[in-house]
Design a protein around this motif. Structure first.
Motif, PDB file in Angstrom:
ATOM      1  N   THR A 255     -17.688  22.572  -2.972  1.00 11.33           N
ATOM      2  CA  THR A 255     -16.867  23.610  -2.340  1.00 11.33           C
ATOM      3  C   THR A 255     -16.497  24.688  -3.334  1.00 11.33           C
ATOM      4  OG1 THR A 255     -16.000  21.911  -0.857  1.00 11.33           O
ATOM      5  CG2 THR A 255     -14.800  23.991  -0.944  1.00 11.33           C
ATOM      6  N   ALA A 256     -16.069  24.297  -4.523  1.00  9.16           N
ATOM      7  CA  ALA A 256     -15.698  25.274  -5.554  1.00  9.16           C
ATOM      8  C   ALA A 256     -16.899  26.139  -5.931  1.00  9.16           C
ATOM      9  CB  ALA A 256     -15.135  24.564  -6.782  1.00  9.16           C
ATOM     10  N   ARG A 257     -18.069  25.527  -6.087  1.00  7.37           N
ATOM     11  CA  ARG A 257     -19.279  26.314  -6.395  1.00  7.37           C
ATOM     12  C   ARG A 257     -19.537  27.357  -5.316  1.00  7.37           C
ATOM     13  NH1 ARG A 257     -21.559  21.282  -7.889  1.00  7.37           N
ATOM     14  NH2 ARG A 257     -22.546  21.115  -5.836  1.00  7.37           N
TER      15      ARG A 257
ATOM     16  N   LYS B  13     -16.888  30.221  -5.443  1.00  9.17           N
ATOM     17  CA  LYS B  13     -17.051  31.026  -6.661  1.00  9.17           C
ATOM     18  C   LYS B  13     -18.370  31.793  -6.670  1.00  9.17           C
ATOM     19  CE  LYS B  13     -13.190  30.048  -8.792  1.00  9.17           C
ATOM     20  NZ  LYS B  13     -12.230  31.068  -9.189  1.00  9.17           N
TER      21      LYS B  13
ATOM     22  N   VAL C  94      -9.366  22.687  -1.006  1.00 10.93           N
ATOM     23  CA  VAL C  94     -10.404  21.719  -0.664  1.00 10.93           C
ATOM     24  C   VAL C  94      -9.757  20.467  -0.084  1.00 10.93           C
ATOM     25  CG1 VAL C  94     -12.410  20.436  -1.477  1.00 10.93           C
ATOM     26  CG2 VAL C  94     -11.820  22.647  -2.536  1.00 10.93           C
TER      27      VAL C  94
ATOM     28  N   VAL D 217      -9.638  28.853  -5.753  1.00 12.01           N
ATOM     29  CA  VAL D 217     -10.036  27.613  -5.093  1.00 12.01           C
ATOM     30  C   VAL D 217      -9.348  26.474  -5.824  1.00 12.01           C
ATOM     31  CG1 VAL D 217     -12.184  27.332  -6.438  1.00 12.01           C
ATOM     32  CG2 VAL D 217     -11.965  26.227  -4.208  1.00 12.01           C
ATOM     33  N   GLY D 218      -8.831  25.522  -5.054  1.00 12.22           N
ATOM     34  CA  GLY D 218      -8.135  24.409  -5.671  1.00 12.22           C
ATOM     35  C   GLY D 218      -7.918  23.284  -4.701  1.00 12.22           C
TER      36      GLY D 218
ATOM     37  N   VAL E 172     -15.550  22.528 -13.760  1.00 14.38           N
ATOM     38  CA  VAL E 172     -15.345  23.002 -12.395  1.00 14.38           C
ATOM     39  C   VAL E 172     -13.996  23.738 -12.334  1.00 14.38           C
ATOM     40  CG1 VAL E 172     -14.276  20.883 -11.536  1.00 14.38           C
ATOM     41  CG2 VAL E 172     -15.445  22.357  -9.939  1.00 14.38           C
TER      42      VAL E 172
ATOM     43  N   VAL F  29     -10.365  25.137 -11.156  1.00 13.14           N
ATOM     44  CA  VAL F  29      -9.221  24.712 -10.354  1.00 13.14           C
ATOM     45  C   VAL F  29      -8.271  25.895 -10.305  1.00 13.14           C
ATOM     46  CG1 VAL F  29      -7.263  23.151 -10.139  1.00 13.14           C
ATOM     47  CG2 VAL F  29      -9.427  22.312 -11.058  1.00 13.14           C
TER      48      VAL F  29
ATOM     49  N   TYR G  39     -15.349  18.446  -3.770  1.00 12.35           N
ATOM     50  CA  TYR G  39     -14.617  19.511  -4.462  1.00 12.35           C
ATOM     51  C   TYR G  39     -15.584  20.381  -5.261  1.00 12.35           C
ATOM     52  CZ  TYR G  39     -11.395  22.174  -7.184  1.00 12.35           C
ATOM     53  OH  TYR G  39     -10.726  23.239  -7.726  1.00 12.35           O
ATOM     54  N   ASP G  40     -16.465  19.759  -6.033  1.00 12.91           N
ATOM     55  CA  ASP G  40     -17.419  20.518  -6.844  1.00 12.91           C
ATOM     56  C   ASP G  40     -18.280  21.433  -5.977  1.00 12.91           C
ATOM     57  OD1 ASP G  40     -16.422  19.059  -9.000  1.00 12.91           O
ATOM     58  OD2 ASP G  40     -18.258  17.887  -9.296  1.00 12.91           O
TER      59      ASP G  40
ATOM     60  N   ALA H 260     -12.049  18.366 -13.966  1.00  8.27           N
ATOM     61  CA  ALA H 260     -12.276  19.798 -14.214  1.00  8.27           C
ATOM     62  C   ALA H 260     -12.418  20.073 -15.711  1.00  8.27           C
ATOM     63  CB  ALA H 260     -11.135  20.615 -13.625  1.00  8.27           C
TER      64      ALA H 260
END
Length: 192
Positions: A154-156, A159, A130, A167-168, A190, A192, A151-152, A185
């Motif tokens: 994008t990670a969602r 996933k 990210v 994802v990190g 979230v 990492v 970040y949140d 996190a």
């Protein structure tokens, strides 16, 4: 390339050499969402995604034997909160997205597209990063809080396609914000 010169084959040969002689396995796909690749635009206020040029870049990279580390940046112009905030001569837009829901939908659509085109097992080998050095104002015009929200989202999105996908981030200058991301996190759950 520089001076309008096509350096594609030269770069591909460099990647093949790095693979063969150094054992490199991957290369960071910096600025994969840059407008030059035409990934995102809005027509009559509605988002349109086009991954054709990303496909061409990834096809070329995979032919060299290397895999991408998918650095998810910069912000496409039509999605940027301030499209005039850019970096370097290539004018990567460094402002946060004006709509994190649309950013999240773009990332999910991209990851789903990659799975459909390259196969689940292949894409599972590609880490998703990210952004790039958001702790430097030259690369991110938002706050640290803005980055954590990005970040949140994008990670969602990553996933949602597959919980096992990596994802990190962020890849930061002098490891800035890493402790803050890890604390965030831990507090929020979230990944990492």
């Amino acid at each position: 390339g520089p001076g309008g010169r096509n350096v594609g084959e030269e770069l591909a040969e460099s990647f093949r050499i790095a693979r063969r002689e150094l054992g490199a396995e991957g290369v960071r796909a910096h600025a994969i969402l840059h407008d030059v690749l035409g990934v995102y635009r809005e027509v009559d206020g509605e988002p349109r995604h086009d991954f054709t040029r990303i496909d061409a870049c990834l096809d070329r990279l995979l032919e060299t034997g290397l895999r991408p580390v998918m650095e998810l940046s910069f912000t496409p112009r039509d999605l940027a909160s301030d499209p005039e905030k850019t970096v370097f001569d290539y004018r990567g837009i460094i402002s946060p997205p004006r709509d994190l829901g649309r950013w999240e939908a773009l990332i999910e659509a991209l990851v789903r597209h990659l799975v459909a085109r390259y196969g689940h097992d292949e894409v599972a080998r590609w880490p998703f990063e990210v952004w790039n050095e958001p702790n430097l104002s030259v690369f991110w015009s938002g706050t640290e809080g803005d980055y954590l929200a990005l970040y949140d989202a994008t990670a969602r999105a990553v996933k949602r396609v597959d919980r096992a996908f990596l994802v990190g981030g962020p890849s930061t200058a002098a490891v800035g914000w890493v402790d803050d991301l890890l604390e965030h996190a831990r507090r929020t759950g979230v990944p990492v």
